[in-house]
Design a protein around this motif. Structure first.
Motif, PDB file in Angstrom:
ATOM      1  N   GLU A  38       0.851  -1.435   0.011  1.00 52.31           N
ATOM      2  CA  GLU A  38      -0.135   0.126   0.112  1.00 52.31           C
ATOM      3  C   GLU A  38       0.727   1.306  -0.068  1.00 52.31           C
ATOM      4  O   GLU A  38       0.459   2.261  -0.714  1.00 52.31           O
ATOM      5  CB  GLU A  38      -0.942   0.163   1.234  1.00 52.31           C
ATOM      6  N   ASP A  39       1.970   1.146   0.814  1.00 51.82           N
ATOM      7  CA  ASP A  39       2.921   2.276   0.817  1.00 51.82           C
ATOM      8  C   ASP A  39       3.360   2.909  -0.661  1.00 51.82           C
ATOM      9  O   ASP A  39       3.586   3.832  -1.092  1.00 51.82           O
ATOM     10  CB  ASP A  39       3.929   2.032   1.798  1.00 51.82           C
ATOM     11  N   ALA A  40       3.808   1.505  -1.405  1.00 54.67           N
ATOM     12  CA  ALA A  40       4.606   1.661  -2.774  1.00 54.67           C
ATOM     13  C   ALA A  40       3.593   2.276  -3.486  1.00 54.67           C
ATOM     14  O   ALA A  40       3.661   3.108  -4.313  1.00 54.67           O
ATOM     15  CB  ALA A  40       5.171   0.434  -3.228  1.00 54.67           C
ATOM     16  N   LEU A  41       2.327   1.757  -3.415  1.00 54.76           N
ATOM     17  CA  LEU A  41       1.356   2.177  -4.449  1.00 54.76           C
ATOM     18  C   LEU A  41       0.934   3.420  -4.405  1.00 54.76           C
ATOM     19  O   LEU A  41       0.866   4.241  -5.130  1.00 54.76           O
ATOM     20  CB  LEU A  41       0.152   1.309  -4.170  1.00 54.76           C
ATOM     21  N   SER A  42       1.047   4.050  -2.975  1.00 49.55           N
ATOM     22  CA  SER A  42       0.460   5.602  -2.635  1.00 49.55           C
ATOM     23  C   SER A  42       1.651   6.502  -3.112  1.00 49.55           C
ATOM     24  O   SER A  42       1.329   7.669  -3.350  1.00 49.55           O
ATOM     25  CB  SER A  42       0.395   5.695  -1.252  1.00 49.55           C
ATOM     26  N   ARG A  43       2.559   5.847  -3.381  1.00 46.66           N
ATOM     27  CA  ARG A  43       3.910   6.822  -3.976  1.00 46.66           C
ATOM     28  C   ARG A  43       3.793   6.896  -5.571  1.00 46.66           C
ATOM     29  O   ARG A  43       4.668   7.568  -6.083  1.00 46.66           O
ATOM     30  CB  ARG A  43       5.271   6.154  -3.482  1.00 46.66           C
ATOM     31  N   MET A  44       3.156   5.972  -6.257  1.00 44.43           N
ATOM     32  CA  MET A  44       3.324   6.145  -7.795  1.00 44.43           C
ATOM     33  C   MET A  44       2.441   6.834  -8.544  1.00 44.43           C
ATOM     34  O   MET A  44       1.137   6.767  -8.042  1.00 44.43           O
ATOM     35  CB  MET A  44       3.128   4.149  -8.024  1.00 44.43           C
ATOM     36  N   THR A  45       2.754   7.018  -9.638  1.00 41.44           N
ATOM     37  CA  THR A  45       1.853   7.980 -10.476  1.00 41.44           C
ATOM     38  C   THR A  45       1.091   6.851 -11.369  1.00 41.44           C
ATOM     39  O   THR A  45       1.414   5.741 -11.465  1.00 41.44           O
ATOM     40  CB  THR A  45       2.715   8.763 -11.438  1.00 41.44           C
ATOM     41  N   LEU A  46       0.095   7.216 -11.858  1.00 43.68           N
ATOM     42  CA  LEU A  46      -0.652   6.461 -12.763  1.00 43.68           C
ATOM     43  C   LEU A  46       0.191   5.878 -13.749  1.00 43.68           C
ATOM     44  O   LEU A  46      -0.084   4.775 -14.444  1.00 43.68           O
ATOM     45  CB  LEU A  46      -1.778   7.318 -13.346  1.00 43.68           C
ATOM     46  N   GLU A  47       1.002   6.902 -14.400  1.00 49.48           N
ATOM     47  CA  GLU A  47       1.913   6.250 -15.547  1.00 49.48           C
ATOM     48  C   GLU A  47       2.798   5.097 -14.950  1.00 49.48           C
ATOM     49  O   GLU A  47       2.873   4.193 -16.047  1.00 49.48           O
ATOM     50  CB  GLU A  47       2.607   7.490 -16.096  1.00 49.48           C
ATOM     51  N   GLU A  48       3.166   5.380 -13.874  1.00 47.71           N
ATOM     52  CA  GLU A  48       4.211   4.268 -13.408  1.00 47.71           C
ATOM     53  C   GLU A  48       3.280   2.833 -13.384  1.00 47.71           C
ATOM     54  O   GLU A  48       4.133   1.952 -13.305  1.00 47.71           O
ATOM     55  CB  GLU A  48       4.800   4.543 -12.182  1.00 47.71           C
ATOM     56  N   LYS A  49       2.171   3.044 -12.851  1.00 50.84           N
ATOM     57  CA  LYS A  49       1.388   1.772 -12.523  1.00 50.84           C
ATOM     58  C   LYS A  49       1.308   1.199 -13.756  1.00 50.84           C
ATOM     59  O   LYS A  49       1.298  -0.072 -13.981  1.00 50.84           O
ATOM     60  CB  LYS A  49       0.105   2.262 -11.825  1.00 50.84           C
ATOM     61  N   VAL A  50       0.577   1.953 -14.676  1.00 49.55           N
ATOM     62  CA  VAL A  50       0.313   1.427 -16.008  1.00 49.55           C
ATOM     63  C   VAL A  50       1.439   0.936 -17.025  1.00 49.55           C
ATOM     64  O   VAL A  50       1.474  -0.403 -17.355  1.00 49.55           O
ATOM     65  CB  VAL A  50      -0.301   2.342 -17.262  1.00 49.55           C
TER      66      VAL A  50
END
Ligand code: BGC
Length: 736
Positions: A38-50
């Motif tokens: 959850e912590d990593a996810l909260s630091r990521m941009t949408l582009e990084e996730k995709v």
């Protein structure tokens, strides 16, 4: 006073330093993994996730460079670590440090019937993957052997869901001990290569749950596999890499899978389904969605820009990308970001030894009239070795499991090395198949022979005539249309005129030993003309050594068949009922549950060699089975013991098999089904009491109307035997 001030200042400085070196939660491995995700996810941009949910090269997907979250690097699988290919091409990258140990094909592993061998296999190949910095191994494969024509059966573990389940679990666990995820494939119902990208399978729920899913379920629920690969084909009209029913309902819903679902290479076909139906990572889509063959099309993947656009426009809820990224981060934390994982090792002598042991335990002695085997070297002057497969490299070819092996001992070399100079070994080709095996820019030795079949046969018979033994080494190979990905075999028979050649050899010499290299059953019209037949699979780097050890008796064969050898294709349910390979890409598995020996037994068809069959150079006698009680309480267990004795004069291993039949049931059931087995090591004259437990779970079938596993009260028969067709004793009991 001065001292107190100094202490206060030091404490102050220490606190500031600690605050500065405190790890962010996602990097702190003392924190629970879900919190880190959850912590990593909260630091990521949408582009990084995709970027994380689709490939960036043939075998890798992006990490998050800014946060130090590593990329995922995958490799085939399942028999060794594939050579490095170019970023966006299948061709070799030309590295000089990527020649791996080639392990035996999974059919051979299944034929060992030894979960310890599966554990050794998993550990060894996992170490190789780890050394090569791969965090996902694309294997093992556990699709059920439905037809002997399936070109990829050699990558799977046979026809029986119980055997495949028992063998896949230790493999997965062994791999994952290295901090490398096993990616179990191809989920599900990928039982043929013909039309694999199009065929829509219709199968009843009983066959699905009882035959086709159990090995996947075991890999996930017992083996705790960290990833799984969807298959190319369709089920219920949806492609399986984006199949709501298989991925959301069964895999995640019923089995609680929390790993990453990876698509097969090019298996995704639709953005919306890929978003909502449980897929996490899209690989190998060689398309921009409109046309084939666009180079570096990664941004055009279904889960790349098209997904990003939908997210940005608000048409798709951000939770949909978060769900996928959570699964991928979990995969990364379990592998690449596990600071405690070992470092691995590559192509070591230990791995060679492991490959050889597995090979030796998997070779199956199918027939041995007059004890013609093992070869009695002290009484032998000349051995004739005949056949193309004695010299043909088998690690190259076959599709994605093709390997750049550090070495591969051919059968001929293995035999020559074994017998030394005291025995004259003479080779004759006998027949000639395809010339050169090639795969992804790797080329095997050129073994072109342009002589006519008549010339080759004449030479072979001349060489065979004077020999003490004739070892015919043939079978199939890894070319298209044989044991190879992307196509199925055309027929059950051996190619290149081998049948005629074997018959000709049998006429000039009575000691012909036929050695079949294959991942599939083959027809044997000459079965009564030769005294001995050995099924030796594809054995990898140590092939020749393992085979020579078995043929000369240094190793007593102890493998048994993981699938039925039918006499003819029409003895197989899928062929008898006429729907293989489907019509207009629609295929119904009309035989339902009755796959392999279940079909033979239901229809009283005698196989060429039954499931579970395999001989030894010694003999085992079975005593009477004794059961601990005559009725099984609904919550309890029964114990069954059977004395098994080695009555020969050679140490050996016997695989004792336990099958159960339900005498009367409300729904149709197979005559009997494998529910347990033990591989026991016995010295000459030694007897062991082999013990099994039977519990109520072993009696259950899948009730498709209630959608649950149930055991019905009534009488059950336990069959204990040396194969599915060689039952040595039976006992009854009742479920009250
Ligand atoms: C195969 C997979 C393999 C993948 C990557 C596909 O064609 O079906 O088994 O892992 O390619 O090579």
């Amino acid at each position: 006073m001065k001292k107190t001030v100094l202490i206060i200042i030091s404490l102050f400085v220490l606190t500031i330093m600690q605050a500065q070196t405190k790890l962010p939660v996602y990097l702190d491995d003392s924190k629970p993994i879900e919190q880190r995700i959850e912590d990593a996810l909260s630091r990521m941009t949408l582009e990084e996730k995709v970027k994380m949910v689709h490939a960036q090269s043939k075998f890798s997907s992006a990490g998050v460079q800014r946060l130090g979250i590593p990329e995922n690097w995958m490799s085939d699988g399942p028999h060794g670590i594939r050579a490095e290919v170019l970023w966006d091409e299948w061709n070799q990258a030309g590295w000089t440090n990527d020649s791996c140990m080639a392990f035996p094909a999974l059919t051979c592993l299944a034929a060992t019937w030894n979960p310890e061998m599966a554990a050794l296999y998993g550990k060894s190949i996992g170490e190789e993957a780890r050394y090569r910095n791969k965090n996902v191994l694309l294997g093992p494969g556990v699709n059920i052997y439905r037809t002997p024509l399936n070109g990829r059966n050699f990558e799977y573990m046979g026809e029986d869901p119980y055997l495949a389940s028992r063998m896949v679990v230790p493999y997965v666990q062994g791999v994952q001990k290295n901090g490398v995820a096993a990616c179990v494939k191809h989920f599900a119902l990928n039982n043929q290569e013909v039309d694999r990208n199009l065929v829509n399978v219709t199968v009843d729920d009983r066959a699905l749950y009882e035959i086709y899913l159990p090995a996947f379920k075991a890999a996930v629920m017992e083996g705790k596999a960290w990833s799984i690969m969807g298959s190319y084909n369709r089920y219920k009209g949806q492609w399986n890499c984006q199949n709501e029913y298989l991925l959301n309902d069964i895999l995640r819903g019923e089995w609680g899978f929390d790993g990453a679902v990876v698509s097969d290479w090019g298996g995704v076909n639709n953005t919306e389904q890929a978003i909502y139906h449980g897929l996490d990572m899209e690989f190998g889509t060689w398309t921009n969605g409109l046309s084939e063959g666009k180079s570096n099309a990664y941004d055009d993947y279904y889960l790349a820009d098209p997904f990003l656009d939908l997210l940005k426009s608000g048409k798709v809820n951000p939770e949909e990308i978060d769900k996928k990224v959570r699964n991928i981060l979990r995969l990364v934390f379990r592998t690449n970001m596990d600071k405690n994982r070992p470092f691995g090792s590559f192509a070591t002598p230990e791995h060679g030894l492991a490959a050889r042991q597995i090979a030796e335990e998997g070779i199956v002695l199918l027939k041995n009239a007059n004890n013609v085997l093992p070869i009695r070297l002290d009484a032998t002057k000349k051995i004739a070795v005949i056949g193309e497969n004695a010299i043909k490299m088998m690690t190259i070819g076959g599709g994605s499991s093709s390997l750049k092996a550090k070495y591969e001992i051919s059968p001929l070399d293995g035999i020559k090395n074994k017998v030394g100079t005291a025995v004259h070994v003479e080779y004759a080709r006998g027949y000639a198949g395809e010339k050169i095996a090639k795969q992804d820019g790797l080329t095997a030795a050129d073994i072109t022979d342009n002589r006519s079949p008549e010339e080759l046969t004449a030479e072979a018979c001349r060489v065979a005539k004077e020999a003490d033994y004739v070892l015919f080494i043939g079978g199939l190979n890894k070319h298209d249309g044989q044991d190879s990905e992307g196509a199925d075999r055309k027929e059950l028979g051996l190619p290149y005129g081998q049948d005629q050649l074997i018959s000709a050899l049998a006429k000039v010499n009575k000691n012909v030993v036929v050695v079949i290299l294959s991942g599939n059953a083959v027809a044997m019209p000459w079965i009564n003309e030769v005294p001995a037949i050995v099924e030796t699979w594809y054995l990898g780097s140590e092939a020749g050594n393992a085979l020579a050890n078995v043929l000369t008796g240094d190793v007593n064969p102890s493998g048994k068949l993981p699938f039925t050898f039918p006499v003819q294709l029409s003895d197989v349910g899928a062929h008898k009922l006429g729907d293989y390979p489907g019509k207009d890409y629609e295929e119904t598995y009309h035989e339902g549950l009755f796959v392999g020996y279940r079909w033979n037994e239901k229809n009283k068809i005698k196989p060429l060699f039954p499931f579970g069959h395999g001989l030894s150079y010694t003999q085992f006698t079975y005593g009477k089975s004794v059961i601990s009680a005559k009725s099984l309480p609904a919550d309890g267990q029964l114990t069954l013991t059977v004395p098994v004795r080695n009555t020969g004069n050679k140490a050996g291993k016997e695989i004792v098999q336990l099958y159960i039949g339900d005498e009367k049931s409300s729904l149709v059931r197979p005559v009997k089904e494998l529910k347990s087995f033990r591989k026991v090591d016995l010295a000459p004259g030694e007897e062991k009491n082999v013990a099994f437990t039977v519990s109520v779970d072993d009696l259950k079938f899948f009730d498709d109307t209630k959608h649950e596993w149930i055991a019905e009260p009534g009488k059950f028969t336990v069959y204990v035997g040396a194969s599915s067709a060689d039952i040595r004793s039976t006992v009854d009991f009742e479920l009250k």
